[in-house]
Design an enzyme around this catalytic site. Structure first.
Site, PDB file in Angstrom:
ATOM      1  CB  SER A   9      -0.916   0.010   1.225  1.00 29.03           C
ATOM      2  OG  SER A   9      -1.618   1.227   1.299  1.00 29.03           O
ATOM      3  CG  HIS A  34      -3.991  -1.532  -1.856  1.00 26.23           C
ATOM      4  ND1 HIS A  34      -4.998  -2.374  -2.276  1.00 26.23           N
ATOM      5  CD2 HIS A  34      -4.577  -0.635  -1.018  1.00 26.23           C
ATOM      6  CE1 HIS A  34      -6.131  -2.007  -1.714  1.00 26.23           C
ATOM      7  NE2 HIS A  34      -5.908  -0.943  -0.954  1.00 26.23           N
ATOM      8  CG  ASP A  36      -5.474   2.755  -0.009  1.00 23.29           C
ATOM      9  OD1 ASP A  36      -6.429   1.993  -0.263  1.00 23.29           O
ATOM     10  OD2 ASP A  36      -4.549   2.446   0.760  1.00 23.29           O
ATOM     11  N   GLY A 146      -9.165   5.256   5.999  1.00 21.81           N
ATOM     12  CA  GLY A 146      -8.843   6.671   6.018  1.00 21.81           C
ATOM     13  C   GLY A 146      -7.390   6.986   6.275  1.00 21.81           C
ATOM     14  CG  PHE A 147      -6.009   8.763   8.701  1.00 20.10           C
ATOM     15  CD1 PHE A 147      -5.263   9.851   8.276  1.00 20.10           C
ATOM     16  CD2 PHE A 147      -7.366   8.939   8.939  1.00 20.10           C
ATOM     17  CE1 PHE A 147      -5.851  11.097   8.113  1.00 20.10           C
ATOM     18  CE2 PHE A 147      -7.972  10.178   8.775  1.00 20.10           C
ATOM     19  CZ  PHE A 147      -7.210  11.263   8.365  1.00 20.10           C
ATOM     20  N   GLY A 149      -1.338   2.926   9.313  1.00 18.64           N
ATOM     21  CA  GLY A 149      -0.729   2.709  10.621  1.00 18.64           C
ATOM     22  C   GLY A 149      -1.676   2.294  11.728  1.00 18.64           C
ATOM     23  CG  ASP A 179      -6.347  -2.226   3.006  1.00 15.59           C
ATOM     24  OD1 ASP A 179      -5.380  -2.007   3.745  1.00 15.59           O
ATOM     25  OD2 ASP A 179      -6.794  -1.394   2.191  1.00 15.59           O
ATOM     26  N   GLY A 180      -5.368  -3.683   6.171  1.00 16.39           N
ATOM     27  CA  GLY A 180      -5.313  -2.884   7.386  1.00 16.39           C
ATOM     28  C   GLY A 180      -4.672  -3.569   8.570  1.00 16.39           C
ATOM     29  CB  SER A 202       2.754   0.883   8.567  1.00 18.96           C
ATOM     30  OG  SER A 202       1.828   1.918   8.351  1.00 18.96           O
TER      31      SER A 202
END
EC number: 5.1.3.1
Length: 228
Positions: A9, A34, A36, A146-147, A149, A179-180, A202
């Site tokens: 990402s 990826h 975004d 949205g963000f 990390g 994702d995340g 990250s």
């Protein structure tokens, strides 16, 4: 042997050297990028648009990269057309961002791109009921979008399990992407619940050595295959 894919990402990349960062992670073994896209309406952040991707596509050493576009925008259809014309491979969108999910799916397919439906942590799985036979990928958000990390939401593991069962029962060739908050400590468990594609930001871009980090992820995933 199950093939696991790593999608890096670029939301976590160094924007001052974005092209170089992308080249470095691809050279280190990332399967795809990826990308975004956020509009500060659907989510409270503003990121890249098609102009940035067009510029990246012009860089010789990365122009053939596989691009996995995740649209967190409302509306989506106009942007779908712009990104599809840049020869992206996958376009994922959220069902809440369009008035007609099936029409948006058809729009993406009309440009020859694979279609992904992206589900937020609180999005009910019933949104898949009428479209499971029309999509190529399901993207489960394991953080609130949205963000970068953020920490992985543990309750998403059960959602992964249920979606994996739905895909297997459908007998369709649908990929399950998560994702995340994915890192070396939790990727084994996330994989064991049935994930195919891992969006990692990250944990890769904040590491000192991309080669070593991506190799470490691969080694963990090899253990999944060995245990099956």
């Amino acid at each position: 042997m199950k093939k696991f894919l790593l999608s890096s990402s670029v939301l976590s990349a160094n924007f001052s050297r974005l092209g170089e960062d992308i080249f470095d992670v691809l050279k280190s073994g990332s399967d795809m990028i990826h990308y975004d896209v956020m509009d500060n309406h659907y989510v409270k952040n503003l990121t890249f648009g098609p102009i940035v991707l067009e510029s990246l596509r012009s860089v010789e050493k990365i122009k053939s990269m596989v691009i996995d576009v995740h649209l967190m925008t409302c509306p989506v259809d106009d942007l779908i057309i712009k990104f599809a014309k840049l020869d992206v491979n996958i376009i994922s969108f959220h069902p809440e961002s369009t008035n007609n999910v099936e029409k948006t799916i058809k729009l993406i397919k009309s440009y020859g791109c694979k279609v992904g439906l992206a589900l937020n942590p609180l999005t009910p799985l019933c949104v898949l009921d009428n479209v499971l036979d029309k999509i190529d990928l399901i993207l489960l958000m394991s953080v609130n979008p949205g963000f970068p990390g953020q920490k992985f939401i543990p309750s998403i593991l059960n959602k992964i399990r249920i979606v994996r069962e739905l895909i297997d029962k459908s007998k369709k060739n649908i990929l399950l992407e998560v994702d995340g908050g994915i890192n070396l400590s939790n990727i084994f468990k996330i994989a064991s619940f049935g994930t195919d594609i891992f969006v990692i930001g990250s944990a890769i871009f904040n590491s000192i050595n991309y080669d070593l980090t991506i190799r470490s992820f691969r080694d963990v995933l090899k253990n999944i295959n060995c245990k099956k």
